[in-house]
Design a protein around this motif. Structure first.
Motif, short mmCIF file in Angstrom:
data_model
loop_
_atom_site.label_atom_id
_atom_site.label_comp_id
_atom_site.label_asym_id
_atom_site.label_seq_id
_atom_site.Cartn_x
_atom_site.Cartn_y
_atom_site.Cartn_z
N PHE A 165 21.01 29.81 -43.95
CA PHE A 165 19.81 29.56 -43.35
C PHE A 165 18.46 30.35 -44.00
O PHE A 165 17.77 30.01 -44.58
CB PHE A 165 19.38 29.15 -42.03
CG PHE A 165 20.09 28.09 -41.21
CD1 PHE A 165 19.31 26.84 -41.50
CD2 PHE A 165 21.05 28.16 -40.76
CE1 PHE A 165 19.72 25.77 -40.86
CE2 PHE A 165 21.85 27.01 -39.93
CZ PHE A 165 21.10 25.83 -40.22
N LEU A 168 18.50 29.00 -47.83
CA LEU A 168 17.58 27.75 -47.78
C LEU A 168 16.23 28.06 -47.56
O LEU A 168 15.29 27.45 -48.38
CB LEU A 168 18.15 27.02 -46.78
CG LEU A 168 19.64 26.31 -46.69
CD1 LEU A 168 19.99 25.48 -45.61
CD2 LEU A 168 19.50 25.33 -47.98
N TRP A 173 14.66 29.59 -53.21
CA TRP A 173 15.42 28.52 -53.14
C TRP A 173 14.80 27.34 -54.44
O TRP A 173 13.54 26.99 -54.21
CB TRP A 173 15.34 27.64 -52.08
CG TRP A 173 16.47 26.32 -51.97
CD1 TRP A 173 15.74 25.11 -51.91
CD2 TRP A 173 17.77 26.30 -51.92
NE1 TRP A 173 16.98 24.22 -51.84
CE2 TRP A 173 17.95 24.88 -51.76
CE3 TRP A 173 18.83 26.99 -51.82
CZ2 TRP A 173 19.32 24.28 -51.88
CZ3 TRP A 173 20.17 26.69 -52.03
CH2 TRP A 173 20.29 25.09 -51.86
N HIS A 175 16.39 24.31 -55.58
CA HIS A 175 17.29 23.10 -55.83
C HIS A 175 16.84 21.86 -54.93
O HIS A 175 17.72 20.95 -55.09
CB HIS A 175 18.99 23.68 -54.96
CG HIS A 175 19.32 25.01 -56.03
ND1 HIS A 175 19.61 24.83 -57.25
CD2 HIS A 175 19.45 26.05 -55.38
CE1 HIS A 175 20.02 26.16 -57.59
NE2 HIS A 175 19.93 26.54 -56.42
N VAL A 177 14.99 19.50 -51.71
CA VAL A 177 15.14 18.88 -50.43
C VAL A 177 16.59 18.22 -50.37
O VAL A 177 17.47 18.60 -49.20
CB VAL A 177 14.38 17.96 -49.92
CG1 VAL A 177 14.54 17.59 -48.66
CG2 VAL A 177 12.94 18.92 -49.95
N ALA A 180 19.35 20.81 -50.28
CA ALA A 180 19.16 21.68 -48.87
C ALA A 180 19.73 21.00 -47.74
O ALA A 180 20.28 21.34 -46.87
CB ALA A 180 17.62 22.08 -48.71
N VAL A 183 23.46 21.17 -47.93
CA VAL A 183 24.23 22.45 -47.85
C VAL A 183 23.99 22.37 -46.03
O VAL A 183 24.92 23.22 -45.48
CB VAL A 183 22.99 23.48 -48.52
CG1 VAL A 183 23.54 24.98 -47.78
CG2 VAL A 183 23.50 23.66 -49.66
N THR A 184 22.90 22.16 -45.60
CA THR A 184 22.83 22.14 -43.98
C THR A 184 23.90 21.53 -43.34
O THR A 184 24.44 22.08 -42.34
CB THR A 184 21.27 21.86 -43.54
OG1 THR A 184 20.43 22.42 -44.17
CG2 THR A 184 21.20 21.85 -41.87
#
Length: 215
Positions: A165, A168, A173, A175, A177, A180, A183-184
């Motif tokens: 986090f 992110l 960062w 890269h 949304v 993200a 990854v989340t």
């Protein structure tokens, strides 16, 4: 009669140990598929997930049969009930590996993860596989101290998950949304995999001691 009953309890342990091996292998392959954009490996994880589901069904069938026909009490009852719950946790671990593999398949031929977070997921995958292996050992040995030791690996997974986090939320960062979100979600899959492994270990502690660990 008692020997036959103990053999049936042994079958439950065998099936749970087998599930732990299957879900560990699934997460190992899913992680590799994720990191290397390996479609064939992702598809293999998807195809083999049915084996985990079938084994859980057998565990429940055997466990409910023992409850109905043998009316176990005390330690034996704890063993049977805990087997049902452990099978649920292990199946969920398989499902989480499946989610990782599906992410790899969904983004193929592109990589799911930006290069700068791949090392985190490689390490999270390593810890997940290690946890599954330790679950297998704990089921086989019913070693309470080894079961409690899984908490340390879970803490390590939690630390990595939290650090994601910070990556992110960093101004660096770049890269977007969609990445993200990927990854989340993927980080959450690994974190929950570890949580379920700890849950299985806690049930082993409950079987041996009669007390469910709270932390």
């Amino acid at each position: 009669m008692r020997e036959v009953y103990q053999e049936q309890l042994g079958v439950l342990a065998d099936e749970l140990a087998s599930m732990s091996t299957m879900v560990g292998t699934a997460m190992e392959r899913a992680t590799k598929a994720l990191l290397e954009a390996d479609l064939a490996l992702a598809e293999q994880v998807l195809d083999e997930d049915v084996q985990v589901d079938e084994t859980r069904a057998r565990v429940e069938e055997h466990a409910f049969g023992l409850l109905a026909l043998q009316a176990p009490v005390a330690g034996d009852l704890r063993t049977v009930i805990s087997a049902i719950h452990a099978a649920e946790d292990l199946e969920r671990m398989g499902d989480l590996a499946l989610h990782v593999a599906k992410a790899a398949r969904r983004r193929h031929p592109n990589a799911v993860l930006p290069n700068d977070v791949q090392p985190y997921f490689a390490e999270m995958g390593r810890i997940a596989v290690k946890l599954a292996g330790r679950v297998h050992t704990v089921i086989r040995t019913q070693d309470v101290e080894a079961a409690r030791g899984l908490e340390e690996d879970d803490d390590e997974m939690d630390d990595l998950h939290r650090h994601l986090f910070t990556v992110l939320m960093s101004p660096e960062w770049s890269h977007g949304v969609a990445a993200a979100v990927d990854v989340t979600l993927l980080g959450r899959f690994y974190e929950r995999f570890a949580d379920h492994a700890v849950s299985v270990a806690r049930r082993v502690v409950f079987v041996v001691t009669g007390k469910m660990p709270t932390s």
